[in-house]
Design a protein around this motif. Sequence first.
Motif, PDB file in Angstrom:
ATOM      1  N   LEU A 103      -8.599   3.611  -8.672  1.00 19.85           N
ATOM      2  CA  LEU A 103      -8.844   2.196  -8.373  1.00 19.85           C
ATOM      3  C   LEU A 103      -7.550   1.400  -8.429  1.00 19.85           C
ATOM      4  O   LEU A 103      -7.310   0.522  -7.587  1.00 19.85           O
ATOM      5  N   LEU A 104      -6.699   1.713  -9.409  1.00 13.54           N
ATOM      6  CA  LEU A 104      -5.407   1.041  -9.480  1.00 13.54           C
ATOM      7  C   LEU A 104      -4.542   1.409  -8.282  1.00 13.54           C
ATOM      8  O   LEU A 104      -3.822   0.562  -7.740  1.00 13.54           O
ATOM      9  N   GLY A 105      -4.626   2.681  -7.860  1.00 18.78           N
ATOM     10  CA  GLY A 105      -3.867   3.101  -6.685  1.00 18.78           C
ATOM     11  C   GLY A 105      -4.296   2.353  -5.435  1.00 18.78           C
ATOM     12  O   GLY A 105      -3.461   1.939  -4.625  1.00 18.78           O
ATOM     13  N   LYS A 106      -5.615   2.154  -5.284  1.00 22.49           N
ATOM     14  CA  LYS A 106      -6.114   1.384  -4.140  1.00 22.49           C
ATOM     15  C   LYS A 106      -5.649  -0.062  -4.213  1.00 22.49           C
ATOM     16  O   LYS A 106      -5.290  -0.663  -3.194  1.00 22.49           O
ATOM     17  N   PHE A 107      -5.656  -0.619  -5.406  1.00 19.58           N
ATOM     18  CA  PHE A 107      -5.165  -1.990  -5.568  1.00 19.58           C
ATOM     19  C   PHE A 107      -3.691  -2.080  -5.195  1.00 19.58           C
ATOM     20  O   PHE A 107      -3.263  -3.028  -4.518  1.00 19.58           O
ATOM     21  N   ASN A 108      -2.919  -1.088  -5.608  1.00 17.25           N
ATOM     22  CA  ASN A 108      -1.493  -1.079  -5.279  1.00 17.25           C
ATOM     23  C   ASN A 108      -1.269  -1.001  -3.771  1.00 17.25           C
ATOM     24  O   ASN A 108      -0.390  -1.687  -3.226  1.00 17.25           O
ATOM     25  N   ARG A 109      -2.037  -0.152  -3.117  1.00 20.14           N
ATOM     26  CA  ARG A 109      -1.884  -0.027  -1.662  1.00 20.14           C
ATOM     27  C   ARG A 109      -2.253  -1.336  -0.962  1.00 20.14           C
ATOM     28  O   ARG A 109      -1.580  -1.756  -0.009  1.00 20.14           O
ATOM     29  N   GLY A 110      -3.316  -1.978  -1.437  1.00 22.72           N
ATOM     30  CA  GLY A 110      -3.686  -3.277  -0.868  1.00 22.72           C
ATOM     31  C   GLY A 110      -2.611  -4.321  -1.111  1.00 22.72           C
ATOM     32  O   GLY A 110      -2.316  -5.152  -0.237  1.00 22.72           O
ATOM     33  N   PHE A 111      -2.033  -4.274  -2.279  1.00 24.09           N
ATOM     34  CA  PHE A 111      -0.971  -5.222  -2.610  1.00 24.09           C
ATOM     35  C   PHE A 111       0.256  -4.993  -1.729  1.00 24.09           C
ATOM     36  O   PHE A 111       0.920  -5.948  -1.301  1.00 24.09           O
ATOM     37  N   ILE A 112       0.547  -3.723  -1.448  1.00 25.17           N
ATOM     38  CA  ILE A 112       1.682  -3.406  -0.573  1.00 25.17           C
ATOM     39  C   ILE A 112       1.439  -3.930   0.835  1.00 25.17           C
ATOM     40  O   ILE A 112       2.341  -4.482   1.479  1.00 25.17           O
ATOM     41  N   ILE A 113       0.215  -3.769   1.338  1.00 23.85           N
ATOM     42  CA  ILE A 113      -0.117  -4.276   2.673  1.00 23.85           C
ATOM     43  C   ILE A 113       0.034  -5.794   2.718  1.00 23.85           C
ATOM     44  O   ILE A 113       0.615  -6.353   3.655  1.00 23.85           O
ATOM     45  N   LEU A 114      -0.496  -6.472   1.686  1.00 24.51           N
ATOM     46  CA  LEU A 114      -0.373  -7.921   1.628  1.00 24.51           C
ATOM     47  C   LEU A 114       1.091  -8.339   1.540  1.00 24.51           C
ATOM     48  O   LEU A 114       1.515  -9.292   2.220  1.00 24.51           O
ATOM     49  N   SER A 115       1.866  -7.622   0.745  1.00 25.88           N
ATOM     50  CA  SER A 115       3.283  -7.946   0.588  1.00 25.88           C
ATOM     51  C   SER A 115       4.033  -7.755   1.903  1.00 25.88           C
ATOM     52  O   SER A 115       4.918  -8.549   2.244  1.00 25.88           O
ATOM     53  N   SER A 116       3.688  -6.690   2.623  1.00 23.40           N
ATOM     54  CA  SER A 116       4.338  -6.447   3.919  1.00 23.40           C
ATOM     55  C   SER A 116       4.042  -7.577   4.897  1.00 23.40           C
ATOM     56  O   SER A 116       4.938  -8.064   5.600  1.00 23.40           O
ATOM     57  N   PHE A 117       2.776  -8.005   4.954  1.00 23.66           N
ATOM     58  CA  PHE A 117       2.414  -9.123   5.829  1.00 23.66           C
ATOM     59  C   PHE A 117       3.153 -10.390   5.409  1.00 23.66           C
ATOM     60  O   PHE A 117       3.687 -11.123   6.254  1.00 23.66           O
ATOM     61  N   TRP A 118       3.154 -10.657   4.117  1.00 21.86           N
ATOM     62  CA  TRP A 118       3.828 -11.854   3.598  1.00 21.86           C
ATOM     63  C   TRP A 118       5.318 -11.835   3.959  1.00 21.86           C
ATOM     64  O   TRP A 118       5.893 -12.843   4.360  1.00 21.86           O
ATOM     65  N   THR A 119       5.924 -10.661   3.793  1.00 26.49           N
ATOM     66  CA  THR A 119       7.354 -10.538   4.074  1.00 26.49           C
ATOM     67  C   THR A 119       7.646 -10.732   5.550  1.00 26.49           C
ATOM     68  O   THR A 119       8.582 -11.436   5.934  1.00 26.49           O
ATOM     69  N   ARG A 120       6.840 -10.088   6.401  1.00 26.76           N
ATOM     70  CA  ARG A 120       7.068 -10.221   7.839  1.00 26.76           C
ATOM     71  C   ARG A 120       6.875 -11.658   8.305  1.00 26.76           C
ATOM     72  O   ARG A 120       7.547 -12.121   9.230  1.00 26.76           O
ATOM     73  N   PHE A 121       5.947 -12.381   7.651  1.00 26.45           N
ATOM     74  CA  PHE A 121       5.652 -13.744   8.078  1.00 26.45           C
ATOM     75  C   PHE A 121       6.731 -14.726   7.624  1.00 26.45           C
ATOM     76  O   PHE A 121       7.178 -15.572   8.399  1.00 26.45           O
ATOM     77  N   PHE A 122       7.147 -14.599   6.371  1.00 26.16           N
ATOM     78  CA  PHE A 122       8.090 -15.567   5.821  1.00 26.16           C
ATOM     79  C   PHE A 122       9.544 -15.063   5.871  1.00 26.16           C
ATOM     80  O   PHE A 122      10.453 -15.826   6.169  1.00 26.16           O
ATOM     81  N   GLN A 123       9.750 -13.811   5.562  1.00 26.30           N
ATOM     82  CA  GLN A 123      11.120 -13.274   5.530  1.00 26.30           C
ATOM     83  C   GLN A 123      11.434 -12.622   6.879  1.00 26.30           C
ATOM     84  O   GLN A 123      11.523 -11.400   6.994  1.00 26.30           O
ATOM     85  N   ASN A 124      11.617 -13.456   7.890  1.00 26.61           N
ATOM     86  CA  ASN A 124      11.768 -12.937   9.244  1.00 26.61           C
ATOM     87  C   ASN A 124      13.219 -12.786   9.675  1.00 26.61           C
ATOM     88  O   ASN A 124      13.507 -12.592  10.853  1.00 26.61           O
ATOM     89  N   GLY A 125      14.148 -12.926   8.774  1.00 28.29           N
ATOM     90  CA  GLY A 125      15.547 -12.682   9.101  1.00 28.29           C
ATOM     91  C   GLY A 125      16.343 -13.911   9.471  1.00 28.29           C
ATOM     92  O   GLY A 125      17.549 -13.807   9.706  1.00 28.29           O
ATOM     93  N   TYR A 126      15.726 -15.098   9.546  1.00 29.28           N
ATOM     94  CA  TYR A 126      16.438 -16.315   9.914  1.00 29.28           C
ATOM     95  C   TYR A 126      16.574 -17.207   8.682  1.00 29.28           C
ATOM     96  O   TYR A 126      15.575 -17.692   8.140  1.00 29.28           O
ATOM     97  N   LEU A 127      17.800 -17.437   8.283  1.00 31.61           N
ATOM     98  CA  LEU A 127      18.055 -18.211   7.069  1.00 31.61           C
ATOM     99  C   LEU A 127      17.500 -19.624   7.178  1.00 31.61           C
ATOM    100  O   LEU A 127      16.967 -20.171   6.203  1.00 31.61           O
ATOM    101  N   ARG A 128      17.599 -20.219   8.366  1.00 35.94           N
ATOM    102  CA  ARG A 128      17.120 -21.593   8.530  1.00 35.94           C
ATOM    103  C   ARG A 128      15.615 -21.686   8.310  1.00 35.94           C
ATOM    104  O   ARG A 128      15.112 -22.707   7.838  1.00 35.94           O
ATOM    105  N   ASN A 129      14.882 -20.613   8.655  1.00 33.17           N
ATOM    106  CA  ASN A 129      13.439 -20.613   8.412  1.00 33.17           C
ATOM    107  C   ASN A 129      13.136 -20.559   6.917  1.00 33.17           C
ATOM    108  O   ASN A 129      12.201 -21.209   6.442  1.00 33.17           O
ATOM    109  N   TYR A 130      13.919 -19.750   6.175  1.00 33.90           N
ATOM    110  CA  TYR A 130      13.716 -19.679   4.731  1.00 33.90           C
ATOM    111  C   TYR A 130      13.902 -21.056   4.092  1.00 33.90           C
ATOM    112  O   TYR A 130      13.097 -21.517   3.277  1.00 33.90           O
TER     113      TYR A 130
END
Length: 772
Positions: free
Chosen positions: A537-564
């Motif tokens: 169950l913890l492993g599933k939670f970790n995998r879900g957290f990784i997916i959420l983190s990846s989405f969050w990163t792609r959305f906000f951390q898109n490589g443009y400093l001015r956007n940050y």
Amino acid sequence: MLTAILTGFLFSIFLVFTGKFFKGKLSLLASIVPLGLFVYFSQFISRVSSGEVINRTYEWVPSFGVDLGFKLDGLSLLFTLMITGIGFLVFAYTSSYLRGHQYLDRFYGYLAAFMGAMLGLVLSDNMITLFVFWELTSISSFFLIGFNNTNPASRKSALIALGITGIGGLFLLAGALLLNNMVGTYSISEMIGMSEVITSNPYYLIAVLLIFGAAFTKSAQFPFHFWLPGAMKAPTPVSTYLHSATMVKAGVYLLMRFTPVLGGEEFWNTTLIIVGGITMLYSAIHTIFRTDLKGILAYSTISALGILVFLIGLGTQEAFLAAAVFIIVHALYKATLFLVTGIIDHQTHTRDVTRLSGLNKIMLPVGIAGILAAISSAGIPPSIGFVGKELTYDAASKSEWLVVLIIIAIVLTKIFLLYAGFVAGIKPFTGKLPEEHSNVKMPGFLMWAPPLLLASLGIIFGVAPFIIESALVKPVVEALGADASEIHLALWHGFNMVFILSLITIGVGIALYFILKPSAKLESAAAKFESISPESLLGKFNRGFIILSSFWTRFFQNGYLRNYISIIILFLVVLVGYIILGDTSFSIDYNSLSKITLYEITTTLILIAGIFYTVFTQSRLAAVVGMGVVGLSICLIFVFYSAPDLAMTQFSIDTLTVILFVLVLYKLPRYLKLSDFKTRVRDGILSGIFGLLIATLSLQVLSEPVNKDIGNFYANNAYLEAHGKNVVNVILVDFRGSDTLIEISVLAIAAIGVFGLMKLRLKTVDRKRNQD
């Protein structure tokens, strides 16, 4: 006492320079260190048993109430003797078990550091000191569990163990800070005297939950237990030392140490009974579904830890006595069984219990040790395990909380633990010797002597329990705040209900051993439920957290400093703007502000012109020049407001920044794409709103009455305390030296990163891939 604690760390450092001398025949000399410490702490037995408490305090950070305070009472003495005594045997065992290993010196270094950390943990009387050593045990155990670092499973187990116990360390730190906020001290001894103040505090439940979080993760209580079986990837000396006798009992020690501080309340007792009860029964049942000897011992260890937590939760004098005796019982028989398992694995190259039998014909002393440990584990007379089991049943029968249910749970647990002890300690040595093990040889003396000694002590203490009664057991009970004057350990307590429960346990357990044989079929049956286990169950939670983190990163951390920067500014505008609009008392007294001068108007217009020029120019160098104009305008403002030192600092930094920008921009390629007009307008509006918000806040601050208490303090103490005449410099270097140190550290890390990028030399293939 401090020297004794530091000895392990000093020996680890010593091995860095002399480790090669401890890889051969001289490796046995390493065991002199824990032996010497065992002798040192043994001299305190008579003093502690007479009721004396030895305290030692060394100043560390007195301004924060943090000192190196150490306390040796009955509880800490028992643990120090286990740490050093079993440590000595493990060190000696290791010299034979890992003989010829290329990293034997490194292994001894890790073991010594862990020993020092455990000694510091159980002797600490200051919660911050306790936290430091608590984390050191997690770090040193990480290296020990992952010692076979070429094995991915070992690395993974080490990371999981560090992650779980590391989170517990954060709980402990938070609990320490909260308790200090309640009573104004980090001293555990002082907290005992203020127990009523703590328990009546509205934050009592939070403090208890934090301490529980630390203890449950360290002592592998359900549902945090799964890191312990995974840690069995470590070499056997690690499993023996960390996972049976010392580290996993750190959480139990923490609960026992804080029982006089936080115990006696319904929430404390009920939670420990429930968590301990679930853990002991759940893990004991797991032992019948395992075929790996270390796996069986791992789950039986978790179950034993659950019993200890359960007994602490009962909170009676009988329960404390049973816990004190069971700590000794478990350390003796479980360390023996782990060492025996290590010998079996070392000589036969397997730990699969279905392939092991008849080894008594080859390694009789090892078989005797295993059988004696199994007898103590089962609680069969005349072992000390029988005494401990009867005390446990006695404590359970006198409980005021669902007595029948508690007795059923503890009896079932003991039955399964008897089964596990027999499978691990008796089955490999009885029966017919398989053909595949016909060439197995007897191990060396240094391998079979330690487990035989520990197993023999289990019988000796059972026959003559008075040996440990006054010396070890009574002081522990007294340290827990209970009366120990009427305690008398004996092998026979008469024919009563407790004895009948013991007979039932022994009879049913032995029958189960002969009826239920370990098999791969049973193990596969248990594997069907793996998907709903806490680890899965913890492993599933970790995998879900990784997916959420990846989405969050792609959305906000898109490589443009001015956007940050835009996102950060937008968040601040919304947050602060909401607070200002909702605060009806927010106002600006314009009459209290000084009049605007012609110099300020002129400078501000120049500054605004520089900003617009910087934003709309298409030349990088021109933008740098525009920024330089902005910086110099700010310098003039500092001069107008009588801050020439700040003006000179700003001028120096601004000039240096312009030069560095020019040098860097000279090496950059041309713009690939300039931002369009809409983007600039959007950014301009956001910047304008943010600037207006900051200006509003600044005006509001300026209109407030000036409180000069802090300024006067710095002015009056700058020279007296720091011997500096420049108050600003004194504030930066002395009064706020920690902030400055962190800022310097950040700059140093950034400089290292920049240096690494400047020195980076990519291969042709990597360079082409980056260009693509």
